[in-house]
Write an enzyme that holds these catalytic residues in place. Sequence first.
Site, PDB file in Angstrom:
ATOM      1  N   LYS A 157      -7.434  -1.946  -3.722  1.00 47.26           N
ATOM      2  CA  LYS A 157      -7.238  -1.184  -4.959  1.00 47.26           C
ATOM      3  C   LYS A 157      -6.110  -1.819  -5.771  1.00 47.26           C
ATOM      4  O   LYS A 157      -5.450  -2.735  -5.308  1.00 47.26           O
ATOM      5  CB  LYS A 157      -6.905   0.266  -4.627  1.00 47.26           C
ATOM      6  CG  LYS A 157      -8.102   1.050  -4.080  1.00 47.26           C
ATOM      7  CD  LYS A 157      -7.797   2.534  -4.133  1.00 47.26           C
ATOM      8  CE  LYS A 157      -8.892   3.343  -3.485  1.00 47.26           C
ATOM      9  NZ  LYS A 157      -8.472   4.734  -3.285  1.00 47.26           N
ATOM     10  N   HIS A 160      -0.395  -0.902  -8.621  1.00 49.71           N
ATOM     11  CA  HIS A 160       0.074  -0.496  -9.950  1.00 49.71           C
ATOM     12  C   HIS A 160       1.597  -0.517 -10.023  1.00 49.71           C
ATOM     13  O   HIS A 160       2.285  -0.771  -9.036  1.00 49.71           O
ATOM     14  CB  HIS A 160      -0.509   0.861 -10.350  1.00 49.71           C
ATOM     15  CG  HIS A 160      -0.302   1.933  -9.325  1.00 49.71           C
ATOM     16  ND1 HIS A 160       0.912   2.509  -9.102  1.00 49.71           N
ATOM     17  CD2 HIS A 160      -1.176   2.515  -8.458  1.00 49.71           C
ATOM     18  CE1 HIS A 160       0.788   3.411  -8.154  1.00 49.71           C
ATOM     19  NE2 HIS A 160      -0.462   3.435  -7.737  1.00 49.71           N
ATOM     20  N   HIS A 163       3.700   1.121  -7.442  1.00 55.96           N
ATOM     21  CA  HIS A 163       3.954   0.400  -6.191  1.00 55.96           C
ATOM     22  C   HIS A 163       5.119  -0.579  -6.368  1.00 55.96           C
ATOM     23  O   HIS A 163       5.903  -0.779  -5.458  1.00 55.96           O
ATOM     24  CB  HIS A 163       2.706  -0.361  -5.738  1.00 55.96           C
ATOM     25  CG  HIS A 163       1.584   0.542  -5.307  1.00 55.96           C
ATOM     26  ND1 HIS A 163       0.354   0.540  -5.921  1.00 55.96           N
ATOM     27  CD2 HIS A 163       1.511   1.487  -4.334  1.00 55.96           C
ATOM     28  CE1 HIS A 163      -0.433   1.442  -5.339  1.00 55.96           C
ATOM     29  NE2 HIS A 163       0.250   2.030  -4.379  1.00 55.96           N
TER      30      HIS A 163
HETATM   31  N1  ARG Z   1      -0.804   4.239  -0.253  1.00 59.03           N
HETATM   32  C1  ARG Z   1      -0.313   5.377  -0.961  1.00 59.03           C
HETATM   33  C2  ARG Z   1      -0.601   5.253  -2.444  1.00 59.03           C
HETATM   34  O1  ARG Z   1      -0.752   4.169  -2.942  1.00 59.03           O
HETATM   35  C3  ARG Z   1       1.172   5.581  -0.794  1.00 59.03           C
HETATM   36  C4  ARG Z   1       1.616   5.890   0.595  1.00 59.03           C
HETATM   37  C5  ARG Z   1       2.878   6.690   0.611  1.00 59.03           C
HETATM   38  N2  ARG Z   1       3.342   6.952   1.899  1.00 59.03           N
HETATM   39  C6  ARG Z   1       2.891   7.906   2.724  1.00 59.03           C
HETATM   40  N3  ARG Z   1       3.423   7.979   3.919  1.00 59.03           N
HETATM   41  N4  ARG Z   1       2.003   8.767   2.344  1.00 59.03           N
HETATM   42  O2  ARG Z   1      -0.665   6.244  -3.128  1.00 59.03           O
END
Ligand code: ARG
Length: 596
Positions: A157, A160, A163
């Site tokens: 994905k 963005h 991140h």
């Molecule tokens: N991969 C998730 C996202 O892009 C963020 C993860 C955040 N950390 C967690 N432990 N939920 O939205």
Amino acid sequence: MDYSSSRPRPENGTIHPAPGRAERRRKAGRGRRKGRSRPSEWCHSMAACSFRRSIASQLSKVLDLPPENLIKAISAVPVSKKRHVADFQLSIASIAEDGSSNCLTENLQLQAQKLAERTVLQQVLKDGSEYGVKSELFSTVPRQKAVIEFSSPNIAKKFHIGHLRSTIIGNFIANLKVALGHEVTRINYLGDWGMQFGLLGVGFQLFGNREKLKSSPLQHLFEVYVEINKAAEDEDTKKLAKDFFRRMEEHDEQTLSLWKQFRDFSIEEYIRIYERLGVHFDEYSGESFYQEKSQEVLKMLEDKGLLQKTTKGTGIVDLSEKKDLSSFSTVMRSDGTSLYITRDLAAAIDRMNKYSWDTMIYVTDKSQSNHFQHLFQILKLMGYDWAERCQHVSFGLVQGMKTRRGEVIFLEDVLNEVRSRMLQNMASAKTTKEIEDPVETAEKVGLAALIIQDFRGLLSSDYQFSWDRALQSRGDTGVFLQYTHARLHSLEQMHGNEQLTDVNVACLQEPDAISVLQHLLRYDEVLYRSSQDLQPKHIVSYLLTLSHLAAVAHKTLPVKGSAPQLAQARLCLFQAARSVLANGMKLLGITPVTQM
Ligand code: ARG
């Protein structure tokens, strides 16, 4: 009690409120003239007045001063969320300035000033990268084990801007904690599981290319994902994707081996890109690790009587106080599989078992605040007291970041864009000398620009991204910090970079020199503030001010042509300023450049 000379000084007998309070009043629309208020407002409660009186009367015996003079020098420490105890600070300067100062306070003030200004240079140069973090301010802070989870992109994905923010903020928090002597584990928790991998698996069978997967996995997987999403309208493809993911969940070797390649190649590429950012992780974890452990979590919830089944067959946990389901969290799909939050529950418990951390920090944008609130609440209901030591550091949204390729999809595009823009700016600037490695320099300066733009305000604020604003060479930018650092560095080079010993700092009498010294003294307080609220902005504005002060001093206090003793002292002053500037920049995740 803190002893500091940073309190606003009384003017014409009027007393200023503590800054925090004035600020809040203004925001609440109750402010009168800026920064002014009547003494009655300041002594907002009898309690505060009598506290000050009592402290003043005790101090007056020691200092041999009337208590009335001391009361005004005592101020409450500004309120902060983290600080739960009331405290006061005493301004030595304001006691002495009061007109009624006696020998003792004059002495005290002089001593405080001289002691501080004279020794700060030696301290900075002696402590090097540990200057500030060795301060007595931190001596009572216990050393802790911290787990910091940040960046956490989703495979296939978009990467963005959120991140990117998570990456630089998490890196800053980790750097700061390490500098302060804590033990830090940096975790990248990838989005590497879920239905999207069913689609991706099917998509790869249709449009995939092994060569491309190896050479540029992130780009290729994203392309495949976009392609298959278009096709996923039709029911056959949907069914295939479902099947693929089901086989993954059932540990089918073939499907898992393809999935593993997607993951491994992606991580390899990520590591390479994070390196450009100066970021590393101790652990690449991910949602996939917790697929099975989530089932254990569901079992535990059931055993504790916390899991309720809905008529649709999903599993929920009641989070309401009155147990009337006015607030709840869904933790199980109707087919018994886990959800995002279930995997997070399993991950938190696993990390506690693995690291027995004292504090765990999650860095994501504020749209996930509810998710983390629910996560911590469920952990608490499960009986894990350590849930209170979990923290979600959230940040605001950034609008308008576009690269030449359009909307941001890949981290690498952002890095390439800022580098090429910076390179262009450097080429057109007349002052740019022959630089050994312009591309590398442009990259570091460009990154500084991104980081400072991002860290200037409160993390929770949204902001509008602007390449031009970030990359301005003048003004409060990362470019300016880098430029100042490079200039101070070349000043040292020019004068032989000699080890300075036995420098007579007493000859630094000019106000511009004193300002730098005085500012250097404050570094530990700023680190302390950032360590308390985890906001980088305190360090950012400190470094910007330091750079402005150093730039002025650089102009008005020449080294070349000054008498040897004075030249030495000034050189020492600039060296100290550069050292602190470099330390602070590194904490923020910036690599200082030595030429630009
Ligand atoms: N991969 C998730 C996202 O892009 C963020 C993860 C955040 N950390 C967690 N432990 N939920 O939205």
